[in-house]
Design an enzyme around this catalytic site. Structure first.
Site, PDB file in Angstrom:
ATOM      1  N   ASP A   1      62.243  26.931  15.411  1.00 41.62           N
ATOM      2  CA  ASP A   1      61.103  27.447  16.159  1.00 41.62           C
ATOM      3  C   ASP A   1      61.343  27.506  17.665  1.00 41.62           C
ATOM      4  O   ASP A   1      60.527  28.049  18.398  1.00 41.62           O
ATOM      5  CB  ASP A   1      59.859  26.593  15.869  1.00 41.62           C
ATOM      6  CG  ASP A   1      59.445  26.699  14.412  1.00 41.62           C
ATOM      7  OD1 ASP A   1      59.360  27.826  13.915  1.00 41.62           O
ATOM      8  OD2 ASP A   1      59.237  25.655  13.764  1.00 41.62           O
TER       9      ASP A   1
ATOM     10  N   HIS B   1      63.962  17.425  13.705  1.00 42.51           N
ATOM     11  CA  HIS B   1      63.843  17.890  12.320  1.00 42.51           C
ATOM     12  C   HIS B   1      64.032  16.713  11.383  1.00 42.51           C
ATOM     13  O   HIS B   1      64.844  15.835  11.658  1.00 42.51           O
ATOM     14  CB  HIS B   1      64.891  18.968  12.010  1.00 42.51           C
ATOM     15  CG  HIS B   1      64.548  19.784  10.820  1.00 42.51           C
ATOM     16  ND1 HIS B   1      64.852  19.377   9.537  1.00 42.51           N
ATOM     17  CD2 HIS B   1      63.892  20.958  10.712  1.00 42.51           C
ATOM     18  CE1 HIS B   1      64.398  20.288   8.701  1.00 42.51           C
ATOM     19  NE2 HIS B   1      63.809  21.251   9.379  1.00 42.51           N
TER      20      HIS B   1
END
Ligand code: CMC
Length: 439
Positions: free
Chosen positions: A365, A308
């Site tokens: 996700d 991320h």
């Protein structure tokens, strides 16, 4: 606030320039360089904006080092533990605080009253090709809403009504996009169902049989949507703000958000994760071999659902979703081998130097697809589900731009690296423009 100077100094070509320091409510520090070009002739270059604060915002707070995510000051763990519904969370994100009973009731009614699409809009769904991707349909149809009416937001009430209208219609469009992608007739919303149950009804009921969502399924999807409600200046939200800064309407800006979300590095990752897990299973790959491929960057393979830009820690959403996936599968008596592979992959990656050095952890996700699969959402609808969840965040960000009296149009600069001024030649005197084309 703690150890931030009021100004910083920058020396360029022998001259010292001062720039104001801005400190956020959580102590984040920024250098206000808005006068940099005027005073020095320089601009900053920050390709992909890893170091650029594009705005000041009061909606969502993230501390990527500590793994903190709060909506309007509320930690997502608390919202999850209290089973805060998606509708309540949406209100919180869009309007600033949690709704009381009357507000909640009013908003529920608004969502119901605005659920149906104008009949003219329904016709569009029949014009998309069979198997048309629901994300393309969703983005197009949200934008198409502005052909009918463009919301005018001039006070608190008109904002609440416009927000409810968009949230309600996005849900109906999403379900209709799915129905049209599988060639089934569109199903109308029901007035007795709550937000999530109504979505599932429109997706899975058929004219001769009603689908009734179980409590577990509704709860799991509420949690999924709640955890996706906002995430500050990510790619799609920045896109929404960019479009909003030209004073485009709320629907158009959100339709651009859907387009930005579609890519596999952003919301499309929830599809890519399940494809990756299924691939590992189908081809009987070992988790170790798969990780090796990623580390060698073979064929651009990445561990999807990992890494991320902001979190250098566990994504707090992933932690909650992992627990929720476990719970849901147990309560539904489902065994999903992809959950086992996901767990194995996570363990292997977290113990591997490549991932440790780069601070790569599971993101939102990684486990969300397991939940969506368990509740029966088809793969091509995964990113549509993410979009439904993110709509409140897009709306809230659109509103911040809309309300800012000092807002200027978003317009980054660039460092030009192309040809310098060229001499114009008549066509017959020009060298071949594509010399390699015929090789
Ligand atoms: N698998 C393997 N290596 C990775 C991964 C990954 N998932 N993510 C980053 N890296 C490596 C990257 O190759 C680079 O290595 P090196 O230093 O050797 O060049 C290093 O880690 C730093 O990565 P980066 O590309 O500079 O990171 P970024 O901040 O530009 O990208 C990201 C962030 C999320 C796009 C990226 O981590 C990624 O592609 N992850 C997989 C896709 C994904 O799961 N996306 C969902 C993001 S969360 C939800 C959302 O935003 O919608």
């Amino acid at each position: 606030m703690e150890d931030a100077p009021e100004v910083v100094r920058l020396e360029i070509e022998g001259t010292v320039h001062e720039f104001r320091v801005i400190v956020g409510s959580q102590g984040e520090k920024a250098i206000d360089i808005s006068s940099l070009r005027d005073s020095t002739g320089y601009i900053t270059l920050d390709d992909s904006y890893a170091n650029t604060g594009s705005c000041q915002s009061g909606i969502t707070y993230i501390d990527g080092e500590k793994g903190i995510l709060r909506y309007r000051g509320y930690p997502i763990e608390k919202l999850a533990a209290e089973k805060t519904s998606f509708v309540e969370t949406a209100w919180l994100v869009m309007f600033g605080s949690l709704p009381d009973t009357a507000e909640r009731q009013w908003f529920t009614e608004l969502l119901m009253e605005n659920a149906a699409l104008h009949h003219d809009m329904d016709q569009h769904f029949y014009a998309f090709p069979a198997n048309g991707h629901p994300m393309a349909i969703l983005s197009s149809m949200i934008n198409a809403l502005s052909t009918h009416s463009r919301p005018r937001v001039h006070d608190r009430e008109s904002y609440i009504i416009a927000a409810a209208r968009l949230m309600a219609k996005v849900r109906t469009i999403a379900a209709a996009a799915y129905k049209s992608s599988i060639g089934e007739p569109l199903i109308y919303p029901r007035s007795d169902l709550k937000y999530v149950a109504n979505l599932l009804h429109m997706m899975f009921s058929v004219p001769y049989k009603n689908y009734e969502a179980s409590k577990e399924v509704s709860r799991a999807l509420n949690l999924f949507f709640m955890l996706h409600a906002d995430h500050e200046q990510n790619c799609s939200t920045s896109t929404v703000r960019m479009v909003a800064s030209s004073q485009a309407n709320m629907y158009t800006a959100c339709s651009a958000g859907v387009a930005a979300l579609w890519g596999p590095l952003h919301g499309g990752a929830n599809v890519a994760v399940v494809q990756m897990l299924s691939d590992i299973r189908k081809n009987d790959l070992s988790v170790g071999d798969y990780i090796k491929k990623e580390k060698n960057k073979e064929d651009g393979v990445k561990l999807m659902g990992f890494g991320h830009r902001v979190y250098k820690q566990f994504d707090p959403r992933a932690k909650i979703l992992k627990g929720a996936a476990d719970q849901l599968l147990t309560s539904m008596h489902i065994t999903d081998p992809t959950l086992d592979i996901a767990r194995e992959l996570e363990q292997a990656a977290l113990a591997d130097d490549y991932f440790i050095e780069r601070k790569l952890y599971p993101n939102v996700d990684f486990y969300s697809g397991v939940i969506l699969r368990a509740v029966g959402i088809p793969l091509n609808m995964f990113t549509v589900m993410f979009s439904i969840g993110r709509v409140p965040g897009w709306i809230a960000n659109w509103k911040e731009v809309h309300d800012n009296p000092a807002q200027r149009i978003y317009r980054p600069r660039q460092i030009y690296t192309g040809a310098v001024e060229q001499q114009w030649l008549p066509r017959n005197d020009r060298p071949p423009s594509l010399p390699d084309m015929w090789d």
